[in-house]
Motif scaffolding. Structure first.
Motif, PDB file in Angstrom:
ATOM      1  N   SER A 185     -16.903   5.507  39.342  1.00 51.17           N
ATOM      2  CA  SER A 185     -15.495   6.567  38.930  1.00 51.17           C
ATOM      3  C   SER A 185     -15.277   7.561  39.791  1.00 51.17           C
ATOM      4  O   SER A 185     -14.264   8.132  40.204  1.00 51.17           O
ATOM      5  CB  SER A 185     -15.520   6.566  37.500  1.00 51.17           C
ATOM      6  OG  SER A 185     -14.351   7.517  37.057  1.00 51.17           O
ATOM      7  N   ALA A 186     -16.357   8.316  39.956  1.00 49.63           N
ATOM      8  CA  ALA A 186     -16.500   9.512  40.698  1.00 49.63           C
ATOM      9  C   ALA A 186     -15.962   9.517  42.237  1.00 49.63           C
ATOM     10  O   ALA A 186     -15.287  10.201  42.719  1.00 49.63           O
ATOM     11  CB  ALA A 186     -17.994  10.161  40.747  1.00 49.63           C
ATOM     12  N   THR A 187     -16.554   8.230  42.697  1.00 55.31           N
ATOM     13  CA  THR A 187     -16.185   7.943  44.237  1.00 55.31           C
ATOM     14  C   THR A 187     -14.563   7.597  44.209  1.00 55.31           C
ATOM     15  O   THR A 187     -14.115   8.289  45.178  1.00 55.31           O
ATOM     16  CB  THR A 187     -16.981   6.813  44.441  1.00 55.31           C
ATOM     17  OG1 THR A 187     -18.414   6.725  44.609  1.00 55.31           O
ATOM     18  CG2 THR A 187     -16.602   6.058  46.032  1.00 55.31           C
ATOM     19  N   THR A 234     -10.805   2.547  33.595  1.00 55.00           N
ATOM     20  CA  THR A 234     -11.467   3.331  32.783  1.00 55.00           C
ATOM     21  C   THR A 234     -11.561   2.920  31.524  1.00 55.00           C
ATOM     22  O   THR A 234     -12.490   3.047  30.534  1.00 55.00           O
ATOM     23  CB  THR A 234     -11.132   5.012  33.284  1.00 55.00           C
ATOM     24  OG1 THR A 234     -11.307   5.423  34.425  1.00 55.00           O
ATOM     25  CG2 THR A 234     -12.022   5.924  32.186  1.00 55.00           C
ATOM     26  N   ALA A 235     -10.276   2.633  31.011  1.00 52.75           N
ATOM     27  CA  ALA A 235     -10.111   2.231  29.688  1.00 52.75           C
ATOM     28  C   ALA A 235     -10.795   1.014  29.492  1.00 52.75           C
ATOM     29  O   ALA A 235     -11.078   0.790  28.092  1.00 52.75           O
ATOM     30  CB  ALA A 235      -8.523   2.088  29.302  1.00 52.75           C
ATOM     31  N   ALA A 236     -10.749  -0.089  30.532  1.00 49.53           N
ATOM     32  CA  ALA A 236     -11.477  -1.212  30.201  1.00 49.53           C
ATOM     33  C   ALA A 236     -12.994  -0.981  30.408  1.00 49.53           C
ATOM     34  O   ALA A 236     -13.657  -2.160  30.423  1.00 49.53           O
ATOM     35  CB  ALA A 236     -11.251  -2.136  31.480  1.00 49.53           C
ATOM     36  N   THR A 281      -3.129   4.944  38.458  1.00 49.34           N
ATOM     37  CA  THR A 281      -3.097   4.054  37.285  1.00 49.34           C
ATOM     38  C   THR A 281      -4.043   3.044  37.229  1.00 49.34           C
ATOM     39  O   THR A 281      -4.625   2.778  36.085  1.00 49.34           O
ATOM     40  CB  THR A 281      -1.487   3.215  37.417  1.00 49.34           C
ATOM     41  OG1 THR A 281      -0.504   4.340  37.519  1.00 49.34           O
ATOM     42  CG2 THR A 281      -1.400   2.340  36.240  1.00 49.34           C
ATOM     43  N   ALA A 282      -4.351   2.313  38.370  1.00 48.31           N
ATOM     44  CA  ALA A 282      -5.655   1.371  38.323  1.00 48.31           C
ATOM     45  C   ALA A 282      -6.970   2.074  37.846  1.00 48.31           C
ATOM     46  O   ALA A 282      -7.565   1.604  37.141  1.00 48.31           O
ATOM     47  CB  ALA A 282      -5.675   0.716  39.744  1.00 48.31           C
ATOM     48  N   LEU A 322      -4.668  -6.094  33.863  1.00 50.91           N
ATOM     49  CA  LEU A 322      -5.253  -7.330  33.218  1.00 50.91           C
ATOM     50  C   LEU A 322      -6.671  -7.305  32.893  1.00 50.91           C
ATOM     51  O   LEU A 322      -7.042  -7.697  31.840  1.00 50.91           O
ATOM     52  CB  LEU A 322      -5.040  -8.383  34.367  1.00 50.91           C
ATOM     53  CG  LEU A 322      -3.522  -8.801  34.637  1.00 50.91           C
ATOM     54  CD1 LEU A 322      -3.685  -9.938  35.659  1.00 50.91           C
ATOM     55  CD2 LEU A 322      -2.796  -9.445  33.528  1.00 50.91           C
ATOM     56  N   ALA A 323      -7.262  -6.396  33.558  1.00 57.39           N
ATOM     57  CA  ALA A 323      -8.595  -6.057  33.211  1.00 57.39           C
ATOM     58  C   ALA A 323      -8.734  -5.606  31.811  1.00 57.39           C
ATOM     59  O   ALA A 323      -9.627  -5.814  30.943  1.00 57.39           O
ATOM     60  CB  ALA A 323      -9.579  -5.070  34.103  1.00 57.39           C
ATOM     61  N   TRP A 324      -7.904  -4.379  31.541  1.00 63.66           N
ATOM     62  CA  TRP A 324      -7.487  -3.911  30.215  1.00 63.66           C
ATOM     63  C   TRP A 324      -6.957  -4.615  29.067  1.00 63.66           C
ATOM     64  O   TRP A 324      -7.699  -4.674  28.087  1.00 63.66           O
ATOM     65  CB  TRP A 324      -6.958  -2.392  30.503  1.00 63.66           C
ATOM     66  CG  TRP A 324      -6.469  -1.829  29.182  1.00 63.66           C
ATOM     67  CD1 TRP A 324      -7.313  -1.048  28.262  1.00 63.66           C
ATOM     68  CD2 TRP A 324      -5.320  -1.829  28.640  1.00 63.66           C
ATOM     69  NE1 TRP A 324      -6.712  -0.618  27.326  1.00 63.66           N
ATOM     70  CE2 TRP A 324      -5.247  -1.026  27.434  1.00 63.66           C
ATOM     71  CE3 TRP A 324      -3.969  -2.393  29.000  1.00 63.66           C
ATOM     72  CZ2 TRP A 324      -4.315  -0.626  26.506  1.00 63.66           C
ATOM     73  CZ3 TRP A 324      -2.786  -2.166  28.350  1.00 63.66           C
ATOM     74  CH2 TRP A 324      -2.885  -1.443  26.856  1.00 63.66           C
TER      75      TRP A 324
END
Length: 154
Positions: free
Chosen positions: A136-138, A126-128, A120-121, A75-77
């Motif tokens: 992201s690294a964590t 990342t796309a959003a 997938t999340a 939904l974010a994306w």
């Protein structure tokens, strides 16, 4: 011809491709798409599930949390939903990495849920553009850490 160097990966690419967002937008308001999106929204609204046994890593709780995170990240994306992005991000930053405490004898068939949902999340967030580089690294370290611990054991 050889490889011309590193390539920036496109996100999302696990459950969708970047061009699929326009497909989603074109189908908004029509059935059965609206019914499916309502189900995704319901899942995305679920709360984080805690371990059933505080002493052991819980594939069921982590699988649930991964599914919720994936739905919220979608939904974010797809809808630029900031609240869904925050919920997915919170779930991903709370991944339980203590896989070594797992005590399920058939965990080998139970791992796809958590790993696929969380991955997938991460891909959709990342796309959003909903994650900082540090977040992201964590998250990547948590997902790959649990995956590595699983493969080291099995």
């Amino acid at each position: 011809a050889g490889d011309s160097g590193p390539h920036e990966p496109l996100h999302p690419h696990l459950a969708a491709l970047p061009e699929h967002k326009s497909v989603y937008e074109a189908r908004r308001g029509s059935e059965p798409w609206e019914t499916l999106i309502a189900r995704i929204r319901d899942r995305a609204d679920d709360e984080r599930r805690e371990r059933a046994d505080p002493g052991h890593w819980d594939h069921s709780a982590e699988g649930h949390n991964g599914e919720v995170a994936a739905a919220a990240a979608f939904l974010a994306w797809a809808e630029d939903d900031a609240a869904a992005a925050a919920h997915a991000r919170d779930l991903l930053l709370a991944i339980d990495t203590d896989f070594a405490s797992n005590n399920v004898w058939d965990i080998n068939i139970r791992m796809p849920g958590p790993l696929i949902g969380y991955t997938t999340a991460w891909d959709f967030l990342t796309a959003a553009d909903a994650l900082s580089d540090e977040e992201s690294a964590t998250i990547e370290a948590a997902i790959t850490g649990v995956t590595q611990a699983f493969y080291d054991t099995y």
